[in-house]
Design a protein around this motif. Structure first.
Motif, PDB file in Angstrom:
ATOM      1  N   ALA A 178      18.464  60.221 -22.269  1.00  0.00           N
ATOM      2  CA  ALA A 178      19.360  59.086 -22.482  1.00  0.00           C
ATOM      3  C   ALA A 178      19.965  58.597 -21.165  1.00  0.00           C
ATOM      4  O   ALA A 178      21.111  58.157 -21.119  1.00  0.00           O
ATOM      5  CB  ALA A 178      20.456  59.471 -23.459  1.00  0.00           C
ATOM      6  N   PRO A 237      19.868  55.868 -19.294  1.00  0.00           N
ATOM      7  CA  PRO A 237      20.522  54.566 -19.151  1.00  0.00           C
ATOM      8  C   PRO A 237      21.961  54.550 -19.663  1.00  0.00           C
ATOM      9  O   PRO A 237      22.801  53.845 -19.123  1.00  0.00           O
ATOM     10  CB  PRO A 237      19.653  53.625 -19.987  1.00  0.00           C
ATOM     11  CG  PRO A 237      18.331  54.283 -20.038  1.00  0.00           C
ATOM     12  CD  PRO A 237      18.606  55.757 -20.022  1.00  0.00           C
ATOM     13  N   ILE A 238      22.254  55.340 -20.658  1.00  0.00           N
ATOM     14  CA  ILE A 238      23.606  55.382 -21.204  1.00  0.00           C
ATOM     15  C   ILE A 238      24.452  56.408 -20.456  1.00  0.00           C
ATOM     16  O   ILE A 238      25.613  56.154 -20.137  1.00  0.00           O
ATOM     17  CB  ILE A 238      23.574  55.728 -22.714  1.00  0.00           C
ATOM     18  CG1 ILE A 238      22.746  54.718 -23.478  1.00  0.00           C
ATOM     19  CG2 ILE A 238      24.965  55.845 -23.283  1.00  0.00           C
ATOM     20  CD1 ILE A 238      23.216  53.284 -23.371  1.00  0.00           C
ATOM     21  N   LEU A 239      23.886  57.554 -20.157  1.00  0.00           N
ATOM     22  CA  LEU A 239      24.641  58.629 -19.534  1.00  0.00           C
ATOM     23  C   LEU A 239      25.106  58.292 -18.130  1.00  0.00           C
ATOM     24  O   LEU A 239      26.147  58.760 -17.692  1.00  0.00           O
ATOM     25  CB  LEU A 239      23.793  59.906 -19.512  1.00  0.00           C
ATOM     26  CG  LEU A 239      23.405  60.440 -20.877  1.00  0.00           C
ATOM     27  CD1 LEU A 239      22.472  61.630 -20.720  1.00  0.00           C
ATOM     28  CD2 LEU A 239      24.628  60.832 -21.675  1.00  0.00           C
ATOM     29  N   LEU A 287      26.356  55.717 -17.035  1.00  0.00           N
ATOM     30  CA  LEU A 287      27.544  54.871 -17.021  1.00  0.00           C
ATOM     31  C   LEU A 287      28.835  55.680 -17.117  1.00  0.00           C
ATOM     32  O   LEU A 287      29.911  55.129 -16.967  1.00  0.00           O
ATOM     33  CB  LEU A 287      27.482  53.850 -18.164  1.00  0.00           C
ATOM     34  CG  LEU A 287      26.327  52.855 -18.070  1.00  0.00           C
ATOM     35  CD1 LEU A 287      26.278  51.973 -19.309  1.00  0.00           C
ATOM     36  CD2 LEU A 287      26.420  52.022 -16.814  1.00  0.00           C
ATOM     37  N   ASN A 288      28.753  56.981 -17.340  1.00  0.00           N
ATOM     38  CA  ASN A 288      29.941  57.820 -17.464  1.00  0.00           C
ATOM     39  C   ASN A 288      29.877  58.955 -16.437  1.00  0.00           C
ATOM     40  O   ASN A 288      29.000  59.816 -16.506  1.00  0.00           O
ATOM     41  CB  ASN A 288      30.032  58.380 -18.884  1.00  0.00           C
ATOM     42  CG  ASN A 288      31.308  59.125 -19.135  1.00  0.00           C
ATOM     43  OD1 ASN A 288      31.939  59.639 -18.227  1.00  0.00           O
ATOM     44  ND2 ASN A 288      31.694  59.193 -20.398  1.00  0.00           N
ATOM     45  N   ASN A 297      29.753  62.691 -17.718  1.00  0.00           N
ATOM     46  CA  ASN A 297      28.441  63.191 -18.153  1.00  0.00           C
ATOM     47  C   ASN A 297      27.626  63.657 -16.968  1.00  0.00           C
ATOM     48  O   ASN A 297      26.974  64.699 -17.019  1.00  0.00           O
ATOM     49  CB  ASN A 297      27.667  62.104 -18.904  1.00  0.00           C
ATOM     50  CG  ASN A 297      28.253  61.795 -20.256  1.00  0.00           C
ATOM     51  OD1 ASN A 297      28.911  62.643 -20.849  1.00  0.00           O
ATOM     52  ND2 ASN A 297      28.028  60.596 -20.730  1.00  0.00           N
ATOM     53  N   GLY A 357      17.999  54.969 -15.121  1.00  0.00           N
ATOM     54  CA  GLY A 357      18.800  53.901 -15.708  1.00  0.00           C
ATOM     55  C   GLY A 357      18.494  52.552 -15.095  1.00  0.00           C
ATOM     56  O   GLY A 357      18.374  51.544 -15.802  1.00  0.00           O
ATOM     57  N   LEU A 388      26.317  43.678 -24.113  1.00  0.00           N
ATOM     58  CA  LEU A 388      26.774  44.668 -23.147  1.00  0.00           C
ATOM     59  C   LEU A 388      27.454  43.993 -21.968  1.00  0.00           C
ATOM     60  O   LEU A 388      28.501  44.427 -21.504  1.00  0.00           O
ATOM     61  CB  LEU A 388      25.593  45.521 -22.651  1.00  0.00           C
ATOM     62  CG  LEU A 388      25.924  46.580 -21.601  1.00  0.00           C
ATOM     63  CD1 LEU A 388      26.823  47.647 -22.204  1.00  0.00           C
ATOM     64  CD2 LEU A 388      24.661  47.200 -21.063  1.00  0.00           C
ATOM     65  N   GLN A 410      31.418  44.898 -21.168  1.00  0.00           N
ATOM     66  CA  GLN A 410      31.617  45.842 -20.069  1.00  0.00           C
ATOM     67  C   GLN A 410      32.002  45.122 -18.781  1.00  0.00           C
ATOM     68  O   GLN A 410      31.168  44.872 -17.930  1.00  0.00           O
ATOM     69  CB  GLN A 410      30.343  46.666 -19.826  1.00  0.00           C
ATOM     70  CG  GLN A 410      29.964  47.571 -20.968  1.00  0.00           C
ATOM     71  CD  GLN A 410      30.905  48.738 -21.074  1.00  0.00           C
ATOM     72  OE1 GLN A 410      31.431  49.211 -20.085  1.00  0.00           O
ATOM     73  NE2 GLN A 410      31.145  49.184 -22.285  1.00  0.00           N
ATOM     74  N   PRO A 450      24.138  44.913 -16.451  1.00  0.00           N
ATOM     75  CA  PRO A 450      23.866  46.357 -16.373  1.00  0.00           C
ATOM     76  C   PRO A 450      23.484  46.819 -14.966  1.00  0.00           C
ATOM     77  O   PRO A 450      23.905  47.872 -14.526  1.00  0.00           O
ATOM     78  CB  PRO A 450      22.705  46.547 -17.353  1.00  0.00           C
ATOM     79  CG  PRO A 450      22.865  45.439 -18.333  1.00  0.00           C
ATOM     80  CD  PRO A 450      23.401  44.289 -17.540  1.00  0.00           C
TER      81      PRO A 450
END
Length: 123
Positions: free
Chosen positions: A30, A32-34, A36-37, A40, A84, A106, A110, A115
């Motif tokens: 995951a 691409p999502i991870l 961003l934080n 994580n 990502g 998104l 955001q 992105p």
């Protein structure tokens, strides 16, 4: 799962392959999502550090850059960022209306950034 025994054991290359197949692939699933934080990324870097420390039988205070050099593995952050970035670049150029709608949502939710811009801000 037992990876060694008195009469047999796995070498470093075999252990690295197991790490790559079972652990690293799960971390990168995951990306691409991870990416961003930041929390994580730090957690996954800790998981990778511990795995490489066990594989190379290094002391607890060993530097992570040394372990990455021994393993010829890049840090989790670099790997997640590349994955990502590739994901977003491929999907931005996509003509799929669903993907474009999701990316548009998104962008508006955001911080008003695309992105790709979000990835560069984080990096």
């Amino acid at each position: 799962m037992c990876l060694s025994f008195k009469k047999w054991f796995l070498g470093i290359n075999e252990k690295l392959n197991i790490y790559k197949c079972l652990i690293r692939s799960t971390l990168e699933y995951a990306a691409p999502i991870l990416v961003l934080n930041e929390n994580n990324i730090q957690r996954f870097q800790g998981i990778q550090y511990k795995a490489l420390q066990i594989i190379h039988k290094e002391k607890p205070k060993c530097s992570s850059s040394y372990l990455h050099h021994l393993s010829q593995k890049e840090p989790v952050y670099d790997s997640l960022f590349k994955l990502g970035e590739n994901f977003f670049e491929k999907n931005i150029t996509s003509a799929n209306p669903l993907v474009l709608e999701l990316l548009d949502n998104l962008i508006h939710t955001q911080y008003g950034k695309t992105p790709i811009e979000m990835l560069y801000i984080i990096r």
